[in-house]
Design a protein around this motif. Sequence first.
Motif, PDB file in Angstrom:
ATOM      1  N   TYR A  99      13.036 -17.750 -16.645  1.00  0.00           N
ATOM      2  CA  TYR A  99      11.601 -17.666 -16.412  1.00  0.00           C
ATOM      3  C   TYR A  99      11.316 -17.203 -14.983  1.00  0.00           C
ATOM      4  O   TYR A  99      10.410 -16.391 -14.744  1.00  0.00           O
ATOM      5  CB  TYR A  99      10.950 -19.022 -16.671  1.00  0.00           C
ATOM      6  N   ARG A 132       6.644 -24.703 -26.375  1.00  0.00           N
ATOM      7  CA  ARG A 132       7.676 -25.418 -25.620  1.00  0.00           C
ATOM      8  C   ARG A 132       7.098 -26.535 -24.757  1.00  0.00           C
ATOM      9  O   ARG A 132       7.831 -27.416 -24.319  1.00  0.00           O
ATOM     10  CB  ARG A 132       8.463 -24.447 -24.733  1.00  0.00           C
ATOM     11  N   LEU A 186      17.004 -22.061 -17.273  1.00  0.00           N
ATOM     12  CA  LEU A 186      15.575 -21.981 -16.987  1.00  0.00           C
ATOM     13  C   LEU A 186      15.268 -20.941 -15.911  1.00  0.00           C
ATOM     14  O   LEU A 186      14.109 -20.536 -15.737  1.00  0.00           O
ATOM     15  CB  LEU A 186      15.048 -23.350 -16.551  1.00  0.00           C
ATOM     16  N   TYR A 209      21.622 -25.942 -19.029  1.00  0.00           N
ATOM     17  CA  TYR A 209      20.222 -25.861 -19.438  1.00  0.00           C
ATOM     18  C   TYR A 209      19.325 -25.554 -18.245  1.00  0.00           C
ATOM     19  O   TYR A 209      18.461 -24.666 -18.316  1.00  0.00           O
ATOM     20  CB  TYR A 209      19.799 -27.178 -20.085  1.00  0.00           C
ATOM     21  N   TRP A 210      19.530 -26.265 -17.134  1.00  0.00           N
ATOM     22  CA  TRP A 210      18.680 -26.030 -15.973  1.00  0.00           C
ATOM     23  C   TRP A 210      18.937 -24.665 -15.355  1.00  0.00           C
ATOM     24  O   TRP A 210      18.002 -23.997 -14.881  1.00  0.00           O
ATOM     25  CB  TRP A 210      18.880 -27.144 -14.939  1.00  0.00           C
TER      26      TRP A 210
END
Length: 496
Positions: free
Chosen positions: A197, A239, A194, A190-191
């Motif tokens: 972005y 979000r 990120l 998940y990290w």
Amino acid sequence: MTSLLTPDTPVETTPAPVQRKVPDAVERFRPQARRRLARGDILGFLGWLSPIAAVALWLSDGGATGFSSFAGTMTALGIVAGLVGMDLVLLMLLLAARIPFIDNTIGHDRALEIHKTLGKPALYLLLAHGIFIAIGYGAAEGLDPISESVSLWVNVPDMWLAFVSMALFIAVVVTSLVAVRRRFPYEFWYWIHLLTYAAVAAAIPHQFSVGGLFAEGTWQRWYWLLLCVGTGAALLVYRVYQPLAASFRHQLRVSRVVRVAPDVFSIEMTGQHLERLAGSGGRFFFWRFLTAGHWWQAHPFSLSAEPAPAVSAGRGSAVQATAGRGKLRITVRNLGDGSARLARIKPGTKVAIEGPYGMFSTAARSRNKVVMIGAGIGITPLRSLLESTPFEPGQATVLLRGHDESELFLGQEIMALCQARGVTLFHLTGPRSRGNHAWLPQSAAEAGFTLTSYAPGIADADVYVCGPTPWAASVIRDVRSAGVPVEQLHYERFDW
């Protein structure tokens, strides 16, 4: 012990009294389904139109003139690949932004499935962008592609950020591959994800200093500004802002943790204004328990019961202290370290919430009749859906599957709901069949029973399936073989 219930011997329930039909509560489903399918067509059209529009606007600003030479052709191909690749990346972000219009049209899992599908094409196009640009610029300057790449990195402002952006995109796509991400905990993946972005942010500056993407006086400028700003705004609103607002609005706290079975427990919570979540039965939320060791983990769980209304009590009543606070509940199975630790959550722990998400709800209905099929912990969302979705007595069938009665979690609550609402309920227990109908108990399959034996009118019903992925795949095959159109079949995956 094997327990087999034939179509003539459902679990004993007391049907609710026959009530007068309420057409407005039922006839809305077909128009609702048509509207949802129309919204899906609109989303599909916009998805295809977006990259086409990007290339068309580039051509309208004279982009085709570059095809007059080899160097110009390579550069032009690189620009087109970059335009389409960047457009796909922004579409991926929009699909992952949890925008209600998208979520209520195609569902959370379908949106993420398309998001994943676009990942490789977007990366390949961005790689092609860099390669073609290096070839084209190098041919114009008499340099080979590698030397030109070094020159761009050293001499062109902001170009080094474009190389960083490409490296980040590669990292994200590689870690998204099923064979790779299953080697790491969800939180690690998940990290890393990120970084998308950061990759988008790093890709934009060189467009100002090198490319014509944001050139003054062009339609391209406004198209890309609208797409970038709109995507960023959607991410911030859906979000960030909405989850924070929902957490502050509902003020959830754990009230108690109740053991349901040896590896299954329910977490009950109290909160404010929970009536706003009514009708969410079957949909899922991301839950973040704000205590040491848990606050950074978001757990996707469905409600196992509709939010209970606030208790109203008179002065001096024993329950006056809870007046104004409603209740809701999730039911969790110990499937790993993360879920096991939740069993030790202490009462009073604050809870942050995101959602509800998904189409596993009344919003997906298209028919009067409904069939619900669940196994294991997948039974619990069906319990809340059974509580909330409208139907007339005799129009619903529930099939619960487990190795034995102890695996029919919340079975007594479901039986009580079935008795109250006039639902036909089957408990299908015993070892799994090894034949064509692998989701059924072996004794049922050997006796010749199939899905239509339990739900004869299933072809004209909405069918909700929830359970372990291999088991659910077997159910879905039988559902489709029974003549159920895909738009009447509702199954959502919670894998990542």
